[in-house]
Design an enzyme around this catalytic site. Structure first.
Site, PDB file in Angstrom:
ATOM      1  CG  ASP A 121      -8.592   0.679  10.400  1.00  0.00           C
ATOM      2  OD1 ASP A 121      -9.268   1.455  11.102  1.00  0.00           O
ATOM      3  OD2 ASP A 121      -9.067  -0.352   9.883  1.00  0.00           O
ATOM      4  N   GLY A 148       0.774  -1.248   0.000  1.00  0.00           N
ATOM      5  CA  GLY A 148       0.000   0.000   0.000  1.00  0.00           C
ATOM      6  C   GLY A 148       0.801   1.291   0.000  1.00  0.00           C
ATOM      7  CG  ASP A 183      -5.865  -4.015  -1.107  1.00  0.00           C
ATOM      8  OD1 ASP A 183      -5.425  -3.486  -0.070  1.00  0.00           O
ATOM      9  OD2 ASP A 183      -6.238  -5.199  -1.163  1.00  0.00           O
ATOM     10  CE  LYS A 242      -9.873   3.226   7.935  1.00  0.00           C
ATOM     11  NZ  LYS A 242     -10.675   2.352   7.044  1.00  0.00           N
ATOM     12  CG  PHE A 258     -12.668  -0.420   3.124  1.00  0.00           C
ATOM     13  CD1 PHE A 258     -11.762  -1.015   3.995  1.00  0.00           C
ATOM     14  CD2 PHE A 258     -12.547  -0.660   1.762  1.00  0.00           C
ATOM     15  CE1 PHE A 258     -10.762  -1.847   3.516  1.00  0.00           C
ATOM     16  CE2 PHE A 258     -11.540  -1.483   1.278  1.00  0.00           C
ATOM     17  CZ  PHE A 258     -10.647  -2.082   2.155  1.00  0.00           C
ATOM     18  CB  VAL A 259     -10.488   5.005   1.644  1.00  0.00           C
ATOM     19  CG1 VAL A 259     -11.475   5.934   2.329  1.00  0.00           C
ATOM     20  CG2 VAL A 259      -9.281   4.747   2.544  1.00  0.00           C
ATOM     21  CG  ASP A 287      -1.622   1.776   3.055  1.00  0.00           C
ATOM     22  OD1 ASP A 287      -1.414   1.562   4.270  1.00  0.00           O
ATOM     23  OD2 ASP A 287      -2.092   0.905   2.295  1.00  0.00           O
TER      24      ASP A 287
HETATM   25  P1  IMP Z   1      -4.013  -1.505  10.961  1.00  0.00           P
HETATM   26  O1  IMP Z   1      -3.067  -2.537  11.471  1.00  0.00           O
HETATM   27  O2  IMP Z   1      -5.438  -1.831  11.278  1.00  0.00           O
HETATM   28  O3  IMP Z   1      -3.662  -0.107  11.368  1.00  0.00           O
HETATM   29  O4  IMP Z   1      -4.026  -1.687   9.429  1.00  0.00           O
HETATM   30  C1  IMP Z   1      -3.297  -1.037   8.549  1.00  0.00           C
HETATM   31  C2  IMP Z   1      -3.448  -1.733   7.213  1.00  0.00           C
HETATM   32  O5  IMP Z   1      -4.797  -2.136   6.995  1.00  0.00           O
HETATM   33  C3  IMP Z   1      -3.112  -0.780   6.099  1.00  0.00           C
HETATM   34  O6  IMP Z   1      -1.772  -0.877   5.743  1.00  0.00           O
HETATM   35  C4  IMP Z   1      -4.028  -1.231   4.991  1.00  0.00           C
HETATM   36  O7  IMP Z   1      -3.403  -2.234   4.244  1.00  0.00           O
HETATM   37  C5  IMP Z   1      -5.204  -1.846   5.691  1.00  0.00           C
HETATM   38  N1  IMP Z   1      -6.365  -0.912   5.727  1.00  0.00           N
HETATM   39  C6  IMP Z   1      -6.866  -0.265   6.788  1.00  0.00           C
HETATM   40  N2  IMP Z   1      -7.911   0.515   6.450  1.00  0.00           N
HETATM   41  C7  IMP Z   1      -8.069   0.365   5.120  1.00  0.00           C
HETATM   42  C8  IMP Z   1      -8.969   0.946   4.145  1.00  0.00           C
HETATM   43  O8  IMP Z   1      -9.849   1.776   4.442  1.00  0.00           O
HETATM   44  N3  IMP Z   1      -8.799   0.546   2.867  1.00  0.00           N
HETATM   45  C9  IMP Z   1      -7.847  -0.350   2.481  1.00  0.00           C
HETATM   46  N4  IMP Z   1      -6.976  -0.894   3.344  1.00  0.00           N
HETATM   47  C10 IMP Z   1      -7.079  -0.550   4.654  1.00  0.00           C
HETATM   48 MG    MG Z   2      -1.166  -2.019   3.877  1.00  0.00          MG
END
Ligand code: IMP
Ligand code: MG
Length: 180
Positions: free
Chosen positions: A103, A44, A159, A131, A152-153, A100
């Site tokens: 979340d 990403g 992706d 986010k 979700f983007v 990228d």
């Molecule tokens: P985290 O561990 O939940 O912070 O996740 C981060 C990863 O989840 C990012 O690198 C993305 O690959 C994926 N991700 C989180 N939110 C989104 C979204 O809205 N669209 C697409 N991928 C996301």
């Molecule tokens: Mg990612």
């Protein structure tokens, strides 16, 4: 063609490139003389990293990691799996993770802890998107370009089921795309 699947553009290409330029100038100052390693999280971060580094006017090194947290869907699993690690010793080095989006925060929390164990001199995080409403572990980026609502983007590296990474902006998919 891909644009037909997009309900709304959340961050335009112009906004992204302007933010990357501004962040590049900031990082140029903050990492002067430090020869940091920028570690991009595959896949990403690729478009953002490519744009960002054009605006860094000091020596940096690049590396990449591939970790899995999402499994082709839209919900987070919480488990971090390192599929591709960096292949150098980072003890004593200044590391900047490039992401990228943050979340739940689990990916970067895990990676930051791991790199501290590996004795990096500093571990910081730069992300295109944040986010904050999605957070389940406590972690903040040191550099954030855009804070977005809990939706979700896709696009600019992000992706849905491995698709839409090549869109030049960040947008929200139409509901019908998920049910296709
Ligand atoms: P985290 O561990 O939940 O912070 O996740 C981060 C990863 O989840 C990012 O690198 C993305 O690959 C994926 N991700 C989180 N939110 C989104 C979204 O809205 N669209 C697409 N991928 C996301
Ligand atoms: Mg990612």
């Amino acid at each position: 063609m891909l644009e037909q699947d997009i309900k709304k553009v959340l961050v335009s290409h112009e906004e992204i490139t302007a933010a990357a330029e501004k962040l590049g100038q900031q990082l140029t100052k903050d990492y002067q003389e430090k020869n940091p390693i920028f570690v991009g999280i595959l896949k990403g971060s690729v478009p953002f990293m490519a744009e960002l580094i054009k605006h860094i006017d000091t020596h940096i090194e690049l590396d990449f990691m591939l970790v899995s947290s999402y499994h082709g869907g839209t919900a987070s699993s919480g488990v971090i799996n390192i599929i591709k690690d960096i292949n150098q010793d980072i003890a004593g080095r200044d590391v900047l993770f490039i992401e990228d989006i943050i979340d739940t925060g689990q990916t970067l929390k895990n990676l930051r802890d791991l790199f501290k164990e590996r004795k990096a001199a500093s571990v910081k995080i730069a992300t295109l998107l944040d986010k904050p409403e999605g957070r389940v572990v406590e972690i903040d980026a040191d550099y954030t370009c855009f804070t977005i609502p809990n939706e979700f983007v896709v696009g600019y590296g992000l992706d849905y089921d491995e698709k839409y990474r090549n869109l030049p902006y960040v947008g929200i998919l139409k509901e019908e795309v998920y049910t296709k």
